[in-house]
Design a protein around this motif. Sequence first.
Motif, PDB file in Angstrom:
ATOM      1  N   GLU A 191       0.823  -1.209   0.000  1.00 62.56           N
ATOM      2  CA  GLU A 191       0.000   0.000   0.000  1.00 62.56           C
ATOM      3  C   GLU A 191       0.858   1.261   0.000  1.00 62.56           C
ATOM      4  OE1 GLU A 191      -2.271  -3.379   1.689  1.00 62.56           O
ATOM      5  OE2 GLU A 191      -0.312  -2.463   2.158  1.00 62.56           O
ATOM      6  N   TYR A 194       2.749   1.661  -3.433  1.00 65.31           N
ATOM      7  CA  TYR A 194       1.815   2.104  -4.471  1.00 65.31           C
ATOM      8  C   TYR A 194       1.542   3.602  -4.332  1.00 65.31           C
ATOM      9  CZ  TYR A 194      -2.414   2.290  -7.380  1.00 65.31           C
ATOM     10  OH  TYR A 194      -3.353   2.611  -8.342  1.00 65.31           O
ATOM     11  N   SER A 195       1.372   4.065  -3.096  1.00 66.28           N
ATOM     12  CA  SER A 195       1.064   5.481  -2.873  1.00 66.28           C
ATOM     13  C   SER A 195       2.217   6.385  -3.284  1.00 66.28           C
ATOM     14  CB  SER A 195       0.701   5.719  -1.401  1.00 66.28           C
ATOM     15  OG  SER A 195       1.827   5.508  -0.561  1.00 66.28           O
ATOM     16  N   THR A 198       1.643   7.411  -6.731  1.00 62.55           N
ATOM     17  CA  THR A 198       0.340   7.989  -7.082  1.00 62.55           C
ATOM     18  C   THR A 198      -0.046   9.204  -6.248  1.00 62.55           C
ATOM     19  OG1 THR A 198      -0.729   6.356  -5.627  1.00 62.55           O
ATOM     20  CG2 THR A 198      -0.599   5.816  -7.980  1.00 62.55           C
ATOM     21  N   GLU A 216      -5.307   8.982 -12.217  1.00 66.58           N
ATOM     22  CA  GLU A 216      -6.541   8.345 -12.657  1.00 66.58           C
ATOM     23  C   GLU A 216      -6.401   8.013 -14.140  1.00 66.58           C
ATOM     24  OE1 GLU A 216      -8.938  12.504 -13.663  1.00 66.58           O
ATOM     25  OE2 GLU A 216      -9.418  11.364 -11.859  1.00 66.58           O
ATOM     26  N   LEU A 235      -4.907   1.891 -13.741  1.00 67.57           N
ATOM     27  CA  LEU A 235      -4.514   1.859 -12.333  1.00 67.57           C
ATOM     28  C   LEU A 235      -5.381   0.844 -11.594  1.00 67.57           C
ATOM     29  CD1 LEU A 235      -4.561   5.240 -13.166  1.00 67.57           C
ATOM     30  CD2 LEU A 235      -3.232   5.210 -11.051  1.00 67.57           C
ATOM     31  N   THR A 237      -5.577  -0.409  -7.885  1.00 60.63           N
ATOM     32  CA  THR A 237      -5.056  -0.014  -6.581  1.00 60.63           C
ATOM     33  C   THR A 237      -4.241  -1.116  -5.921  1.00 60.63           C
ATOM     34  OG1 THR A 237      -6.955   1.445  -6.294  1.00 60.63           O
ATOM     35  CG2 THR A 237      -5.671   0.925  -4.323  1.00 60.63           C
ATOM     36  N   ASN A 238      -3.006  -0.764  -5.562  1.00 62.08           N
ATOM     37  CA  ASN A 238      -2.057  -1.639  -4.864  1.00 62.08           C
ATOM     38  C   ASN A 238      -1.645  -2.867  -5.678  1.00 62.08           C
ATOM     39  OD1 ASN A 238      -2.297   0.109  -2.659  1.00 62.08           O
ATOM     40  ND2 ASN A 238      -3.957  -1.099  -1.754  1.00 62.08           N
ATOM     41  N   ILE A 241       0.120  -0.393 -12.205  1.00 59.44           N
ATOM     42  CA  ILE A 241       0.026   0.918 -12.856  1.00 59.44           C
ATOM     43  C   ILE A 241       0.604   0.780 -14.256  1.00 59.44           C
ATOM     44  CG2 ILE A 241       0.746   3.338 -12.825  1.00 59.44           C
ATOM     45  CD1 ILE A 241       1.122   3.107  -9.808  1.00 59.44           C
TER      46      ILE A 241
END
Length: 309
Positions: A191, A194-195, A198, A216, A235, A237-238, A241
């Motif tokens: 998590e 990934y952040s 992004t 997005e 994308l 999430t986690n 990408i």
Amino acid sequence: MAKWGQGDPRWIVEEREDGTNVNNWHWTERDATSWSKGKLREFLVGIVVENEAGRCQISELKQVEGIIKESGAKHKGLIEIPNLSEENEVEDTEVNVSKKKGDGDVLKELMRTAGTAQVREALGGYLKALKTEFTVGMILPTKATATQELTIKRKLSENTLQIQGSSPVPLGVRIPTVALHMTETFDTAVEQLYSIFTVKDLVQKFSKSPAILEAEKGGKFQMFDGNITGEYIELLTNKKIVMKWRCKNWPEEHYATVALNFVPTPGQTELQLDCKGVPACNEENMKFCWKQQHFEEIKGLLQLTTLNG
């Protein structure tokens, strides 16, 4: 009088009924300054030479000026090309490398030897473009050449009629490209990793520069002072990408496709990078960009975050 090789059409004189300037026999002058500056930037900026002593990269063009980098330290140097002419062989072009006294003399020698060879190769590309691109419309064809071109155009027109309705053929100049695969393991949860890719604030922290980020589908991004730009394609999430991705010094409108897959492991996250469409001449630059400017900087940010707990 400049001569670009045997059989140069400018040396052929022919009468034409319209009295136009056939083969540029009466010399036509055009200011190539602006065009040349852009073309030289295209060919020279991004040149990289490296060995066990360090890495040199031309990252900026003013007149012919670059930045030499070594292990994070920057040594500003100057590359001068005092007498570039299409009348001379590019191998004979004088290339002078200089820098202020102090550290970085080893890198100066690296640029003077291996770097000079790459600079001359780039100058050869510029001179070729000068002859084939900039002079379009300056040298008018002879009657024989014009007749031959007309025949070719007719054949192309006939072929076009025959293939209508088939799959469209992409237009443009093909460039050789390569694919890259890299993996890196980070001591953090999926998590958080990934952040970092992004969240604008985190991107600016690891890149140490302003960023524009619209994380997005269809959103744009810009990093490293505008040297990296692109668009988010997908994308998850986690998990994943996918981006359209380009360096500022790549051929105009050319993008690579970069896919980042986040694989959680006990106490760590494995990042799998797959990249397609990288210009072959920029392969090493691309590896350096992701290894040093992304992966290593992100690890530094994670360590700092852990220490600040």
